[in-house]
Design a protein around this motif. Structure first.
Motif, short mmCIF file in Angstrom:
data_model
loop_
_atom_site.label_atom_id
_atom_site.label_comp_id
_atom_site.label_asym_id
_atom_site.label_seq_id
_atom_site.Cartn_x
_atom_site.Cartn_y
_atom_site.Cartn_z
N UNK A 220 0.86 -1.18 0.00
CA UNK A 220 0.00 0.00 0.00
C UNK A 220 0.90 1.23 0.00
N UNK A 221 0.74 2.14 -0.97
CA UNK A 221 1.64 3.29 -1.03
C UNK A 221 1.45 4.22 0.17
N UNK A 222 2.55 4.83 0.58
CA UNK A 222 2.53 5.78 1.69
C UNK A 222 2.57 7.20 1.11
N UNK A 223 1.43 7.86 1.14
CA UNK A 223 1.34 9.21 0.58
C UNK A 223 1.80 10.23 1.62
N UNK A 224 2.83 10.97 1.25
CA UNK A 224 3.35 12.00 2.17
C UNK A 224 2.92 13.40 1.74
N UNK A 225 2.51 13.53 0.48
CA UNK A 225 2.03 14.81 -0.05
C UNK A 225 0.81 14.54 -0.91
N UNK A 241 10.20 15.15 -3.03
CA UNK A 241 9.33 14.77 -1.92
C UNK A 241 8.75 13.36 -2.07
N UNK A 242 8.86 12.77 -3.24
CA UNK A 242 8.33 11.42 -3.42
C UNK A 242 8.22 11.06 -4.88
N UNK A 243 7.59 9.93 -5.15
CA UNK A 243 7.33 9.48 -6.51
C UNK A 243 5.83 9.52 -6.75
N UNK A 244 5.43 9.43 -8.01
CA UNK A 244 4.00 9.47 -8.31
C UNK A 244 3.71 8.65 -9.55
N UNK A 245 2.54 8.05 -9.60
CA UNK A 245 2.06 7.38 -10.80
C UNK A 245 1.07 8.31 -11.50
#
Length: 302
Positions: A220-225, A241-245
């Motif tokens: 399960x992805x951990x959304x930080x933003x 700040x992170x990765x995104x699909x």
């Protein structure tokens, strides 16, 4: 209530000058015409014709009804012309709903084609928020909507038909210098420990596709933003700040601070379709619009 057909017979008698002439013009017998006039006189309670020599002329009541019969004839003719224009797609109204990324790539060129080929058709065009315009069609407020229908959904029972436009695969967006950027294709499971940047709020069918894909990869992805659009999400990714699909159609011109890679095992794909009211499916304007949308979709993925 006055019989409109009998009023038209009266008008034929008055304009012809005699019952015999009117009967010949109408293809009736003189007796049948006389019966129609007699029935109309019973409906009005007034005499409508009086004899003059071998012909007839209208009474005041006959003149009044003849004038109104002429008005009715003109209105019927106008209605028939309007219906013919509507059938041919020269007039009418089409209500279109869409979500943002489809609006960018698909709707503008399709709408330009519709206006060029059917300039008399009025267009009610609205962006919906969140990314689920299907209820607009279901509730009769729209004729067609560009939608992402969740797997297993069948809106046919609501009088809606789905027309496939394109399959839009997701891509992973990484900050430049990321440890995985040298790979051309990245396993989705390789992103399990990464911080994630969300790109849709409120949550709609597109987010659910991402979550289902991650679940299939075992995490399960951990959304930080959280952000509300793809462009802002790319900015957050570029800042590290992170990765995104993000679906390919939503990438536009990628941010200079990111790299875009394919993902696999699995590769989430959103299926973009046109949801059309069944009653509007075969109209000329809708046929033109759907053809133009499919053409724009082909160009978008080429």
């Amino acid at each position: 209530m006055l019989d409109v057909r009998r009023m038209q017979v009266l008008r034929a008698v008055v304009t012809s000058g005699s019952i015999t002439a009117a009967a010949a013009n109408l293809g009736f017998t003189p007796s049948a015409v006389s019966q129609q006039i007699a029935a109309l006189e019973r409906e009005t309670g007034l005499p409508l014709l009086e004899r003059i020599g071998r012909g007839v002329r209208p009474t005041a009541a006959g003149t009044l009804l003849t004038e109104h019969a002429g008005i009715i004839c003109r209105r019927v003719a106008e209605a028939e012309l309007a219906l013919a224009d509507l059938r041919a797609g020269r007039t009418g109204r089409i209500a279109i709903r869409y979500f943002a990324t489809a609006g960018l790539a698909l709707v503008p060129p399709a709408l330009a084609t519709l206006r060029r080929e059917h300039p008399g058709v009025q267009v009610d065009l609205k962006l919906t928020d969140p990314e689920d315009p299907l209820p607009e069609v279901r509730q009769g407020r729209a004729d067609v909507a560009i939608v992402v229908v969740p797997p297993g959904t069948d809106p046919a029972s609501d009088g809606i038909r789905l027309v496939h436009l394109l399959d839009d695969p997701y891509r992973v967006v990484l900050p430049r210098g990321h440890r995985l950027q040298r790979k051309r294709v990245i396993d989705l499971a390789d992103l399990a420990e990464e911080p994630w940047v969300g790109n849709e709020w409120p949550i709609g069918p597109c987010v659910r596709l991402v979550l289902d894909g991650c679940a299939a990869a075992g995490f399960t992805p951990s959304f930080v933003v959280e952000s509300e659009d793809y462009a802002t999400a790319q900015g957050f990714v570029a800042a590290g700040l992170g990765v995104s699909l993000i679906p390919r159609l939503g990438l536009g011109s990628p941010h200079p601070g990111v790299v875009v890679r394919r993902v696999t095992r699995p590769e989430p794909v959103r299926v973009i379709q046109a949801a059309v009211r069944a009653s509007a499916l075969d109209t000329p304007a809708m046929t033109c619009l759907l053809t133009a949308l499919r053409s724009a979709a082909s160009l978008a993925v080429s």
